[in-house]
Scaffold this motif. Structure first.
Motif, PDB file in Angstrom:
ATOM      1  N   ASP A  66       5.037  36.595  23.588  1.00 32.80           N
ATOM      2  CA  ASP A  66       4.024  36.017  22.690  1.00 32.80           C
ATOM      3  C   ASP A  66       4.295  36.329  21.219  1.00 32.80           C
ATOM      4  O   ASP A  66       3.451  36.082  20.361  1.00 32.80           O
ATOM      5  CB  ASP A  66       2.610  36.451  23.094  1.00 32.80           C
ATOM      6  CG  ASP A  66       2.345  37.922  22.816  1.00 32.80           C
ATOM      7  OD1 ASP A  66       3.316  38.702  22.761  1.00 32.80           O
ATOM      8  OD2 ASP A  66       1.176  38.286  22.641  1.00 32.80           O
ATOM      9  N   ASP A  68       4.643  39.125  19.405  1.00 29.88           N
ATOM     10  CA  ASP A  68       3.684  40.073  18.843  1.00 29.88           C
ATOM     11  C   ASP A  68       4.033  41.469  19.346  1.00 29.88           C
ATOM     12  O   ASP A  68       4.711  41.594  20.355  1.00 29.88           O
ATOM     13  CB  ASP A  68       2.271  39.716  19.353  1.00 29.88           C
ATOM     14  CG  ASP A  68       1.377  39.164  18.267  1.00 29.88           C
ATOM     15  OD1 ASP A  68       1.639  39.437  17.087  1.00 29.88           O
ATOM     16  OD2 ASP A  68       0.402  38.471  18.616  1.00 29.88           O
ATOM     17  N   PRO A  69       3.517  42.493  18.671  1.00 27.93           N
ATOM     18  CA  PRO A  69       3.678  43.834  19.250  1.00 27.93           C
ATOM     19  C   PRO A  69       3.020  43.866  20.637  1.00 27.93           C
ATOM     20  O   PRO A  69       2.116  43.060  20.912  1.00 27.93           O
ATOM     21  CB  PRO A  69       2.925  44.737  18.269  1.00 27.93           C
ATOM     22  CG  PRO A  69       2.911  43.983  16.980  1.00 27.93           C
ATOM     23  CD  PRO A  69       2.857  42.533  17.351  1.00 27.93           C
ATOM     24  N   ASP A  71       0.604  44.626  23.542  1.00 29.14           N
ATOM     25  CA  ASP A  71      -0.836  44.925  23.567  1.00 29.14           C
ATOM     26  C   ASP A  71      -1.152  46.081  24.514  1.00 29.14           C
ATOM     27  O   ASP A  71      -0.463  46.265  25.518  1.00 29.14           O
ATOM     28  CB  ASP A  71      -1.616  43.696  24.052  1.00 29.14           C
ATOM     29  CG  ASP A  71      -1.367  42.473  23.186  1.00 29.14           C
ATOM     30  OD1 ASP A  71      -1.315  42.623  21.958  1.00 29.14           O
ATOM     31  OD2 ASP A  71      -1.224  41.362  23.752  1.00 29.14           O
ATOM     32  N   ASP A 103       1.235  37.139  28.416  1.00 30.47           N
ATOM     33  CA  ASP A 103       0.622  37.967  27.373  1.00 30.47           C
ATOM     34  C   ASP A 103       0.123  39.267  28.021  1.00 30.47           C
ATOM     35  O   ASP A 103      -1.082  39.523  28.088  1.00 30.47           O
ATOM     36  CB  ASP A 103      -0.522  37.193  26.697  1.00 30.47           C
ATOM     37  CG  ASP A 103      -1.012  37.882  25.445  1.00 30.47           C
ATOM     38  OD1 ASP A 103      -0.335  38.818  24.980  1.00 30.47           O
ATOM     39  OD2 ASP A 103      -2.081  37.513  24.936  1.00 30.47           O
ATOM     40  N   LYS A 105      -0.737  43.132  29.126  1.00 31.48           N
ATOM     41  CA  LYS A 105      -1.465  44.218  28.459  1.00 31.48           C
ATOM     42  C   LYS A 105      -1.210  45.534  29.187  1.00 31.48           C
ATOM     43  O   LYS A 105      -1.590  45.660  30.369  1.00 31.48           O
ATOM     44  CB  LYS A 105      -2.979  43.956  28.481  1.00 31.48           C
ATOM     45  CG  LYS A 105      -3.421  42.511  28.273  1.00 31.48           C
ATOM     46  CD  LYS A 105      -3.338  42.083  26.841  1.00 31.48           C
ATOM     47  CE  LYS A 105      -3.828  40.670  26.619  1.00 31.48           C
ATOM     48  NZ  LYS A 105      -3.414  40.130  25.322  1.00 31.48           N
TER      49      LYS A 105
HETATM   50 MG   LIG Z   1      -0.116  39.827  23.009  1.00 31.22          MG
END
Ligand SMILES: [Mg+2]
Length: 173
Positions: A66, A68-69, A71, A103, A105
């Motif tokens: 995604d 991004d760092p 999550d 995505d 986590k």
């Molecule tokens: Mg993310």
């Protein structure tokens, strides 16, 4: 000091560092801005469902899925403030698809919280807690007409592999 670039991914005791962006109970989605080196308001959740957990990111990681760092969900007996750095023990990860894109986590607990000291893996979480997290994840974007799907809970070993992959992606970048 930049909380994303300068904070190490692990502390001296090999615990995972997480920077909190959103406190449990909030409907305010704060997000760390790497350039500003500040926690910035991304948006207020359109769907009126509050975060059932503290939420943040892992420094020096990059999730290619995604862009991004990586999550992190931090389960704690007290709500944690945005901007705070927390040394964590990893329990596993939550496999999630946001509009068809991965995505994931990482799920963890603060090592400094004795109330959650009994939690070692996601299998130790109660069914009720897991259902709450799955419900939030699949419904918090409902009013934005964005579909988020929960896939499955993954082990500590799988989470370590995910963290390692995202650490390498950061270093490459
Ligand atoms: Mg993310």
């Amino acid at each position: 000091m930049n909380l994303y670039h300068d904070l190490p991914i692990f502390d001296d005791e090999n615990n995972l560092n997480v920077v909190i962006e959103v406190s449990k109970g909030m409907l305010t989605k704060y997000e760390f801005d790497k350039k500003l080196n500040a926690i910035k308001l991304d948006r207020i959740l359109t769907t009126p469902i509050a975060f059932p957990y503290n939420y943040g990111f892992i420094p020096q990681t990059w999730n290619e899925d995604d862009k991004d760092p990586l999550d992190a969900i931090v389960i704690s007996s007290q709500d944690l403030l945005p901007g705070v750095v927390v040394s964590c023990r990893v329990l596993g990860y939550m496999q999630v698809l946001d509009r068809g894109e991965k995505d994931d986590k990482v799920v963890c607990v603060p090592v400094g919280d004795s109330v959650v000291a009994h939690l070692q893996t996601v299998s130790d979480l109660s069914d009720q807690l897991k259902e709450r997290f799955e419900y939030f994840m699949t419904h918090y974007k409902d009013l934005e007409q964005k579909k988020v799907e929960f896939k499955q809970w993954r082990s500590v070993k799988d989470a370590s592999a995910l963290i390692e992959r995202c650490r390498k992606s950061y270093l490459k970048k």
